[in-house]
Design a protein around this motif. Structure first.
Motif, PDB file in Angstrom:
ATOM      1  N   GLY A 154      32.526   0.836  67.930  1.00 11.51           N
ATOM      2  CA  GLY A 154      32.406   0.359  69.296  1.00 11.51           C
ATOM      3  C   GLY A 154      32.299  -1.149  69.352  1.00 11.51           C
ATOM      4  O   GLY A 154      31.812  -1.797  68.425  1.00 11.51           O
ATOM      5  N   VAL A 155      32.768  -1.713  70.460  1.00 10.01           N
ATOM      6  CA  VAL A 155      32.722  -3.154  70.702  1.00 10.01           C
ATOM      7  C   VAL A 155      31.595  -3.453  71.683  1.00 10.01           C
ATOM      8  O   VAL A 155      31.521  -2.854  72.752  1.00 10.01           O
ATOM      9  CB  VAL A 155      34.064  -3.660  71.289  1.00 10.01           C
ATOM     10  N   VAL A 156      30.722  -4.372  71.305  1.00 12.68           N
ATOM     11  CA  VAL A 156      29.711  -4.916  72.199  1.00 12.68           C
ATOM     12  C   VAL A 156      30.117  -6.375  72.376  1.00 12.68           C
ATOM     13  O   VAL A 156      30.258  -7.100  71.389  1.00 12.68           O
ATOM     14  CB  VAL A 156      28.294  -4.824  71.598  1.00 12.68           C
ATOM     15  N   TYR A 157      30.340  -6.793  73.621  1.00 14.30           N
ATOM     16  CA  TYR A 157      30.836  -8.150  73.823  1.00 14.30           C
ATOM     17  C   TYR A 157      30.320  -8.701  75.151  1.00 14.30           C
ATOM     18  O   TYR A 157      29.562  -8.042  75.854  1.00 14.30           O
ATOM     19  CB  TYR A 157      32.376  -8.167  73.758  1.00 14.30           C
ATOM     20  N   GLY A 158      30.748  -9.891  75.506  1.00 12.46           N
ATOM     21  CA  GLY A 158      30.214 -10.600  76.659  1.00 12.46           C
ATOM     22  C   GLY A 158      30.554 -10.078  78.032  1.00 12.46           C
ATOM     23  O   GLY A 158      30.088 -10.623  79.032  1.00 12.46           O
ATOM     24  N   GLY A 159      31.359  -9.029  78.126  1.00 13.15           N
ATOM     25  CA  GLY A 159      31.613  -8.388  79.403  1.00 13.15           C
ATOM     26  C   GLY A 159      32.670  -9.028  80.277  1.00 13.15           C
ATOM     27  O   GLY A 159      32.946  -8.541  81.365  1.00 13.15           O
ATOM     28  N   GLY A 160      33.284 -10.116  79.814  1.00 13.42           N
ATOM     29  CA  GLY A 160      34.272 -10.813  80.629  1.00 13.42           C
ATOM     30  C   GLY A 160      35.658 -10.204  80.547  1.00 13.42           C
ATOM     31  O   GLY A 160      35.979  -9.461  79.621  1.00 13.42           O
ATOM     32  N   MET A 161      36.493 -10.568  81.521  1.00 22.05           N
ATOM     33  CA  MET A 161      37.857 -10.044  81.540  1.00 22.05           C
ATOM     34  C   MET A 161      38.887 -11.124  81.232  1.00 22.05           C
ATOM     35  O   MET A 161      40.075 -10.850  81.195  1.00 22.05           O
ATOM     36  CB  MET A 161      38.168  -9.408  82.889  1.00 22.05           C
ATOM     37  N   ARG A 162      38.439 -12.336  80.983  1.00 25.18           N
ATOM     38  CA  ARG A 162      39.355 -13.446  80.725  1.00 25.18           C
ATOM     39  C   ARG A 162      39.325 -13.864  79.260  1.00 25.18           C
ATOM     40  O   ARG A 162      38.406 -13.571  78.517  1.00 25.18           O
ATOM     41  CB  ARG A 162      38.978 -14.626  81.608  1.00 25.18           C
ATOM     42  N   GLY A 163      40.355 -14.596  78.865  1.00 25.69           N
ATOM     43  CA  GLY A 163      40.429 -15.204  77.555  1.00 25.69           C
ATOM     44  C   GLY A 163      40.396 -14.204  76.415  1.00 25.69           C
ATOM     45  O   GLY A 163      40.834 -13.060  76.558  1.00 25.69           O
ATOM     46  N   LEU A 164      39.854 -14.665  75.277  1.00 22.13           N
ATOM     47  CA  LEU A 164      39.759 -13.796  74.107  1.00 22.13           C
ATOM     48  C   LEU A 164      38.853 -12.612  74.383  1.00 22.13           C
ATOM     49  O   LEU A 164      39.100 -11.514  73.917  1.00 22.13           O
ATOM     50  CB  LEU A 164      39.259 -14.586  72.887  1.00 22.13           C
ATOM     51  N   MET A 165      37.791 -12.840  75.179  1.00 21.97           N
ATOM     52  CA  MET A 165      36.881 -11.744  75.528  1.00 21.97           C
ATOM     53  C   MET A 165      37.642 -10.589  76.161  1.00 21.97           C
ATOM     54  O   MET A 165      37.523  -9.435  75.747  1.00 21.97           O
ATOM     55  CB  MET A 165      35.817 -12.231  76.517  1.00 21.97           C
ATOM     56  N   GLY A 166      38.401 -10.897  77.174  1.00 17.84           N
ATOM     57  CA  GLY A 166      39.160  -9.869  77.871  1.00 17.84           C
ATOM     58  C   GLY A 166      40.182  -9.202  76.960  1.00 17.84           C
ATOM     59  O   GLY A 166      40.413  -7.993  77.054  1.00 17.84           O
ATOM     60  N   ALA A 167      40.782  -9.980  76.066  1.00 13.99           N
ATOM     61  CA  ALA A 167      41.782  -9.436  75.144  1.00 13.99           C
ATOM     62  C   ALA A 167      41.157  -8.464  74.146  1.00 13.99           C
ATOM     63  O   ALA A 167      41.735  -7.413  73.840  1.00 13.99           O
ATOM     64  CB  ALA A 167      42.498 -10.572  74.411  1.00 13.99           C
ATOM     65  N   VAL A 168      39.971  -8.786  73.637  1.00 17.00           N
ATOM     66  CA  VAL A 168      39.267  -7.869  72.730  1.00 17.00           C
ATOM     67  C   VAL A 168      38.992  -6.550  73.452  1.00 17.00           C
ATOM     68  O   VAL A 168      39.254  -5.463  72.931  1.00 17.00           O
ATOM     69  CB  VAL A 168      37.937  -8.476  72.221  1.00 17.00           C
ATOM     70  N   ALA A 169      38.455  -6.654  74.661  1.00 15.46           N
ATOM     71  CA  ALA A 169      38.126  -5.454  75.435  1.00 15.46           C
ATOM     72  C   ALA A 169      39.381  -4.625  75.700  1.00 15.46           C
ATOM     73  O   ALA A 169      39.374  -3.404  75.513  1.00 15.46           O
ATOM     74  CB  ALA A 169      37.452  -5.843  76.746  1.00 15.46           C
ATOM     75  N   GLN A 170      40.462  -5.275  76.138  1.00 13.97           N
ATOM     76  CA  GLN A 170      41.696  -4.541  76.442  1.00 13.97           C
ATOM     77  C   GLN A 170      42.251  -3.840  75.215  1.00 13.97           C
ATOM     78  O   GLN A 170      42.678  -2.695  75.284  1.00 13.97           O
ATOM     79  CB  GLN A 170      42.762  -5.469  77.019  1.00 13.97           C
ATOM     80  N   GLY A 171      42.249  -4.551  74.081  1.00 13.29           N
ATOM     81  CA  GLY A 171      42.739  -3.949  72.854  1.00 13.29           C
ATOM     82  C   GLY A 171      41.964  -2.698  72.492  1.00 13.29           C
ATOM     83  O   GLY A 171      42.545  -1.668  72.125  1.00 13.29           O
ATOM     84  N   ALA A 172      40.643  -2.761  72.625  1.00 12.97           N
ATOM     85  CA  ALA A 172      39.797  -1.608  72.299  1.00 12.97           C
ATOM     86  C   ALA A 172      39.981  -0.486  73.319  1.00 12.97           C
ATOM     87  O   ALA A 172      40.100   0.688  72.948  1.00 12.97           O
ATOM     88  CB  ALA A 172      38.335  -2.031  72.230  1.00 12.97           C
TER      89      ALA A 172
END
Length: 193
Positions: A35-53
């Protein structure tokens, strides 16, 4: 490792390799059932990590401060989006919910998160692996500075290996999984300090 806190930039750099890298990291973790725990954002690298997962059917827990959530920066597709009071609560949640830390390229906020994970490991607040994905040589200078701190004695030899750095994600994840905790400052004798 069941969950990894991923630290990375919320900015979208001109070099598209960084966004592609972040998506790949999210996808890779999901495919490994991490599982990914991250900053919750939808922009930039943050958003890309979330989308990929998320596109690979992975678990994505976003931890976002109220001020950023109100600014409509929160990723609406997170498996679990937690709104917290501020940055301190956010970083504590990262530590509480994850089995390790993985830092991708980023800016000041990413550095804050990385160094807190390193500092807390050094002290003994956690014994989790702290990984640094040195993609495209992004962190070469930071790693050189870390070596300089060790060489000058500001970082003890016992803590010289806290940061696990690799340019390759698979190798980095393997090293993080094989991590053995060091002796933290809290467990050292006065003569060792």
């Amino acid at each position: 490792m069941k969950r990894i806190a991923v630290y990375c930039g919320s900015a979208t750099p001109a070099d598209e390799r960084y966004i592609t890298l972040a998506r790949t990291v999210g996808e890779t973790l999901a495919r490994r059932n991490i599982g990914v725990v991250y900053g919750g954002g939808m922009r930039g690298l943050m958003g890309a990590v979330a989308q990929g997962a998320l596109e690979a059917d992975g678990e994505v827990i976003g931890i976002i401060p109220e001020a950023l959530a109100v600014a409509e920066i929160a990723h609406p597709g997170c498996t679990d989006l937690r709104v917290v009071t501020g940055m301190h609560a956010r970083k504590q949640a990262f530590t509480d919910l994850s089995d390790g830390f993985l830092t991708l390229p980023g800016g000041v906020g990413t550095m804050d998160e990385l160094w807190e994970a390193v500092s807390w490991a050094q002290l003994g607040y956690h014994a989790k692996p702290v990984g640094l994905l040195n993609a495209y040589g992004f962190y070469d200078h930071l790693l050189a500075f870390n070596r300089h701190m060790v060489e000058t004695g500001f970082v003890r030899q016992a803590h010289a290996g806290i940061i696990i750095a690799e340019p390759d994600l698979d190798l980095l994840l393997a090293r993080m999984a094989a991590h053995e905790p060091h002796v933290p400052i809290f467990a050292m004798k006065a003569a060792d300090l």
